[in-house]
Every structure is written in structure tokens, then in C-alpha cells.
Design a protein around this motif. Structure first.
Motif, PDB file in Angstrom:
ATOM      1  N   LEU A 136      27.509   6.700  54.775  1.00  0.00           N
ATOM      2  CA  LEU A 136      27.694   5.303  54.388  1.00  0.00           C
ATOM      3  C   LEU A 136      28.382   4.553  55.517  1.00  0.00           C
ATOM      4  CD1 LEU A 136      27.671   2.975  52.308  1.00  0.00           C
ATOM      5  CD2 LEU A 136      29.886   3.836  51.494  1.00  0.00           C
ATOM      6  N   VAL A 137      27.728   3.509  56.005  1.00  0.00           N
ATOM      7  CA  VAL A 137      28.339   2.582  56.959  1.00  0.00           C
ATOM      8  C   VAL A 137      28.656   1.319  56.177  1.00  0.00           C
ATOM      9  CG1 VAL A 137      28.055   1.332  59.116  1.00  0.00           C
ATOM     10  CG2 VAL A 137      26.946   3.557  58.824  1.00  0.00           C
ATOM     11  N   VAL A 138      29.937   0.970  56.110  1.00  0.00           N
ATOM     12  CA  VAL A 138      30.340  -0.102  55.196  1.00  0.00           C
ATOM     13  C   VAL A 138      31.392  -0.990  55.851  1.00  0.00           C
ATOM     14  CG1 VAL A 138      32.169   1.240  54.072  1.00  0.00           C
ATOM     15  CG2 VAL A 138      30.978  -0.553  52.777  1.00  0.00           C
ATOM     16  N   GLY A 139      31.356  -2.283  55.477  1.00  0.00           N
ATOM     17  CA  GLY A 139      32.331  -3.222  56.008  1.00  0.00           C
ATOM     18  C   GLY A 139      33.672  -3.121  55.317  1.00  0.00           C
ATOM     19  N   THR A 140      33.657  -3.109  53.990  1.00  0.00           N
ATOM     20  CA  THR A 140      34.886  -2.998  53.199  1.00  0.00           C
ATOM     21  C   THR A 140      34.624  -2.084  52.010  1.00  0.00           C
ATOM     22  OG1 THR A 140      34.317  -4.928  51.833  1.00  0.00           O
ATOM     23  CG2 THR A 140      35.637  -5.324  53.822  1.00  0.00           C
ATOM     24  N   ILE A 141      35.683  -1.466  51.535  1.00  0.00           N
ATOM     25  CA  ILE A 141      35.578  -0.621  50.345  1.00  0.00           C
ATOM     26  C   ILE A 141      36.900  -0.705  49.591  1.00  0.00           C
ATOM     27  CG2 ILE A 141      36.274   1.455  51.637  1.00  0.00           C
ATOM     28  CD1 ILE A 141      34.375   3.043  49.802  1.00  0.00           C
ATOM     29  N   ARG A 142      36.821  -0.963  48.295  1.00  0.00           N
ATOM     30  CA  ARG A 142      38.027  -1.100  47.483  1.00  0.00           C
ATOM     31  C   ARG A 142      38.512   0.266  47.005  1.00  0.00           C
ATOM     32  NH1 ARG A 142      34.861  -5.498  45.493  1.00  0.00           N
ATOM     33  NH2 ARG A 142      34.206  -4.217  43.729  1.00  0.00           N
ATOM     34  N   GLU A 143      39.774   0.296  46.605  1.00  0.00           N
ATOM     35  CA  GLU A 143      40.386   1.546  46.174  1.00  0.00           C
ATOM     36  C   GLU A 143      39.589   2.211  45.054  1.00  0.00           C
ATOM     37  OE1 GLU A 143      42.987   3.060  47.437  1.00  0.00           O
ATOM     38  OE2 GLU A 143      43.598   1.534  48.869  1.00  0.00           O
ATOM     39  N   ASN A 144      39.170   1.410  44.075  1.00  0.00           N
ATOM     40  CA  ASN A 144      38.492   1.994  42.918  1.00  0.00           C
ATOM     41  C   ASN A 144      37.062   2.425  43.230  1.00  0.00           C
ATOM     42  OD1 ASN A 144      37.674  -0.683  43.203  1.00  0.00           O
ATOM     43  ND2 ASN A 144      37.221  -0.916  41.030  1.00  0.00           N
ATOM     44  N   GLU A 145      36.553   2.062  44.408  1.00  0.00           N
ATOM     45  CA  GLU A 145      35.194   2.451  44.782  1.00  0.00           C
ATOM     46  C   GLU A 145      35.152   3.735  45.586  1.00  0.00           C
ATOM     47  OE1 GLU A 145      33.421  -2.109  45.259  1.00  0.00           O
ATOM     48  OE2 GLU A 145      34.317  -1.045  46.973  1.00  0.00           O
ATOM     49  N   LEU A 146      36.278   4.094  46.214  1.00  0.00           N
ATOM     50  CA  LEU A 146      36.279   5.199  47.159  1.00  0.00           C
ATOM     51  C   LEU A 146      35.916   6.523  46.504  1.00  0.00           C
ATOM     52  CD1 LEU A 146      36.731   6.292  49.966  1.00  0.00           C
ATOM     53  CD2 LEU A 146      39.204   6.300  49.524  1.00  0.00           C
ATOM     54  N   LEU A 147      36.576   6.820  45.381  1.00  0.00           N
ATOM     55  CA  LEU A 147      36.275   8.078  44.705  1.00  0.00           C
ATOM     56  C   LEU A 147      34.864   8.072  44.134  1.00  0.00           C
ATOM     57  CD1 LEU A 147      37.621  10.777  44.193  1.00  0.00           C
ATOM     58  CD2 LEU A 147      38.407   9.931  41.986  1.00  0.00           C
ATOM     59  N   ASP A 148      34.383   6.909  43.693  1.00  0.00           N
ATOM     60  CA  ASP A 148      32.994   6.813  43.223  1.00  0.00           C
ATOM     61  C   ASP A 148      32.018   7.204  44.324  1.00  0.00           C
ATOM     62  OD1 ASP A 148      33.646   5.952  40.685  1.00  0.00           O
ATOM     63  OD2 ASP A 148      33.500   3.823  41.176  1.00  0.00           O
ATOM     64  N   VAL A 149      32.284   6.746  45.540  1.00  0.00           N
ATOM     65  CA  VAL A 149      31.415   7.068  46.672  1.00  0.00           C
ATOM     66  C   VAL A 149      31.428   8.562  46.955  1.00  0.00           C
ATOM     67  CG1 VAL A 149      31.129   6.784  49.177  1.00  0.00           C
ATOM     68  CG2 VAL A 149      31.571   4.798  47.733  1.00  0.00           C
ATOM     69  N   ILE A 150      32.622   9.148  46.967  1.00  0.00           N
ATOM     70  CA  ILE A 150      32.733  10.588  47.224  1.00  0.00           C
ATOM     71  C   ILE A 150      32.005  11.372  46.137  1.00  0.00           C
ATOM     72  CG2 ILE A 150      34.332  12.523  47.424  1.00  0.00           C
ATOM     73  CD1 ILE A 150      34.338  10.584  49.810  1.00  0.00           C
ATOM     74  N   GLU A 151      32.170  10.962  44.883  1.00  0.00           N
ATOM     75  CA  GLU A 151      31.539  11.691  43.790  1.00  0.00           C
ATOM     76  C   GLU A 151      30.035  11.447  43.722  1.00  0.00           C
ATOM     77  OE1 GLU A 151      33.921  10.682  40.373  1.00  0.00           O
ATOM     78  OE2 GLU A 151      35.320  12.325  40.790  1.00  0.00           O
ATOM     79  N   CYS A 152      29.547  10.415  44.402  1.00  0.00           N
ATOM     80  CA  CYS A 152      28.093  10.244  44.546  1.00  0.00           C
ATOM     81  C   CYS A 152      27.497  11.336  45.430  1.00  0.00           C
ATOM     82  CB  CYS A 152      27.779   8.881  45.168  1.00  0.00           C
ATOM     83  SG  CYS A 152      27.810   7.507  44.012  1.00  0.00           S
ATOM     84  N   GLY A 153      28.329  11.951  46.248  1.00  0.00           N
ATOM     85  CA  GLY A 153      27.837  12.969  47.170  1.00  0.00           C
ATOM     86  C   GLY A 153      27.885  12.545  48.617  1.00  0.00           C
ATOM     87  N   VAL A 154      28.574  11.444  48.913  1.00  0.00           N
ATOM     88  CA  VAL A 154      28.686  10.973  50.293  1.00  0.00           C
ATOM     89  C   VAL A 154      29.905  11.618  50.935  1.00  0.00           C
ATOM     90  CG1 VAL A 154      28.999   8.968  51.784  1.00  0.00           C
ATOM     91  CG2 VAL A 154      27.567   8.798  49.740  1.00  0.00           C
ATOM     92  N   GLY A 155      29.687  12.387  51.983  1.00  0.00           N
ATOM     93  CA  GLY A 155      30.796  13.064  52.650  1.00  0.00           C
ATOM     94  C   GLY A 155      31.191  12.427  53.964  1.00  0.00           C
ATOM     95  N   ALA A 156      30.415  11.450  54.440  1.00  0.00           N
ATOM     96  CA  ALA A 156      30.696  10.811  55.725  1.00  0.00           C
ATOM     97  C   ALA A 156      30.650   9.295  55.558  1.00  0.00           C
ATOM     98  CB  ALA A 156      29.693  11.254  56.787  1.00  0.00           C
ATOM     99  N   ILE A 157      31.709   8.641  55.982  1.00  0.00           N
ATOM    100  CA  ILE A 157      31.810   7.180  55.898  1.00  0.00           C
ATOM    101  C   ILE A 157      32.218   6.654  57.263  1.00  0.00           C
ATOM    102  CG2 ILE A 157      32.983   5.233  54.806  1.00  0.00           C
ATOM    103  CD1 ILE A 157      33.500   7.003  52.373  1.00  0.00           C
TER     104      ILE A 157
END
Length: 234
Positions: free
Chosen positions: A98-119
């Protein structure tokens, strides 16, 4: 009688091999990582493709899927972006960066649990940084910016403290060897460095990670670290 190759032919072969660089392993077998680029706008996609096209470590593909790393470029995360992440990892069986401009606190764990290991932060998305993240994802390693790793640890620590008082909270039942490996993963070490630190073979480290992620239905190393933090093991 065998014909002696012309000098120009020999030079051409050598030049092509040099261009391949690290993309070729022993026996001429390609080690290039297949990458598909998806973005929220055409300009971002073409920019990333342009940066990666000349790199011998990767091969641009049009479609994501098993064996292909999906590079997803977003300004910010919303439900549509999270749905794209889930589709790539869960439905199509690929790995994702995931290449992203901004990410909120409540979104971070959602991204990890989606299966994304690299940001990767968009502001840091140079060709070298993208290749680093893509190759890490292809290996199944995690690759998070240092500031995001700190936020993940803080967030999961809060979740753990909140669940500690709940009776009957589930335990991961991690073995000491698994905890040792995950602690070093959380510190950002790769497989070779972990093996050296613990005096294990790299195969042993990979087997430990595969065993615990399979047993606990975790998607990747970052997900495993998040769960270990949540349960207070590290």
C-alpha cells in the motif's frame, strides 16, 4: 562445422545479460517479481509504472493474482480502498503493498488485518523504496515506515490493555521460540538477521513463522506481530 559467433552477436548477448542484472539467477532462471500497479488516478499509476519499468528486479503485469505483488496507490483510505485491498489479498490470492498519503489510527490495524504487510508513504515513494517494499512483500516479510510501526505498537498495546480486564480473554498459546522470532520481527529484522541472532537456520525461522501464521489464521508477519502485541507476548 560450428560457426564462430560474430563479435557483435556476443556483445549483444552480454549486453542483454547485463541489463537483466539481478533478475537472472543460476541457470538463467528469472527471479523478477511480478508487480501489478493499481491507483486512484491514471497519473499516479503511470508515474509508478514509469519508475518500476526500468528496474530489473520487477516485471510489470496488467493483472494481480497469485504470485503477483499488487502495488496499490491511494491518497487516503476509505471503504472502497479497503475493499480493493481485501479483494487482492483474499479473493485473488496476491500480496499487496500500500502506497498511501495519509492513514488514520483506526485504519492502520484494518490494513494489517487485510493482509497488507508493506506500507510506503507517497512522499517517500522513490523507485528504490518501491522495489524494497515489493520484494519484501514477495518474500512475505513486513515493511512498515518506522513511524507507522510505532503507531501500530501503541494502538495494539491499547487494545491489549483494554482486553486484559475481560474475563476469559483468549490466549494465542505461543511457544517461547515463536515469541523470540516475533520479537525480532517487530524490531524490523529480516529472516537472515533473525536466524543469525537466534543461531537458527533461515529455514527454521521460515518454518516457525509459517507454523504460527497457519495455526492462528494470520495473514502475514505484520499481522502476527499485531496479535502477539495484542495478547501481551511482546
Amino acid at each position: 562445422m560450428l560457426n564462430t559467433p560474430r563479435t557483435s552477436d556476443t556483445t549483444s548477448v552480454a549486453t542483454r545479460a547485463a541489463h537483466a542484472g539481478t533478475a537472472l539467477g543460476s541457470g538463467g532462471i528469472s527471479r523478477r517479481t511480478p508487480v501489478s500497479v493499481q491507483a486512484c488516478d491514471p497519473l499516479s499509476r503511470e508515474g509508478a509504472v514509469s519508475q518500476l519499468r526500468s528496474r530489473p528486479e520487477v516485471e510489470i503485469r496488467e493483472e494481480s493474482g497469485v504470485g503477483t505483488v499488487a502495488l496499490l496507490i491511494e491518497d487516503s483510505l476509505d471503504e472502497a480502498a479497503l475493499a480493493r485491498l481485501r479483494r487482492v489479498v483474499r479473493s485473488e490470492g496476491g500480496r499487496a503493498v500500500l502506497v498511501v498519503g495519509t492513514i488514520r489510527e483506526n485504519e492502520l490495524l484494518d490494513v494489517i488485518e487485510c493482509g497488507v504487510g508493506a506500507i510506503v508513504w507517497r512522499r517517500e515513494a522513490t523507485a528504490n523504496r518501491l522495489v524494497q517494499a515489493v520484494t519484501a512483500a514477495a518474500r512475505g516479510d513486513g515493511d512498515l515506515p518506522a513511524d507507522l510501526l510505532g503507531r501500530l505498537i501503541s494502538q495494539v498495546g491499547s487494545l491489549h490493555r483494554g482486553s486484559a480486564n475481560r474475563p476469559g480473554a483468549p490466549s494465542l498459546g505461543l511457544a517461547p521460540r515463536e515469541v523470540d522470532v516475533l520479537r525480532l520481527v517487530a524490531e524490523g529484522l529480516d529472516t537472515g538477521e533473525i536466524a543469525s541472532k537466534l543461531s537458527y537456520s533461515e529455514r527454521t525461522v521460515k518454518n516457525v513463522m509459517h507454523g504460527l501464521t497457519t495455526r492462528l489464521h494470520l495473514r502475514n508477519r505484520a499481522h502476527a506481530v499485531a496479535y502477539a502485541l495484542r495478547e501481551g507476548y511482546i
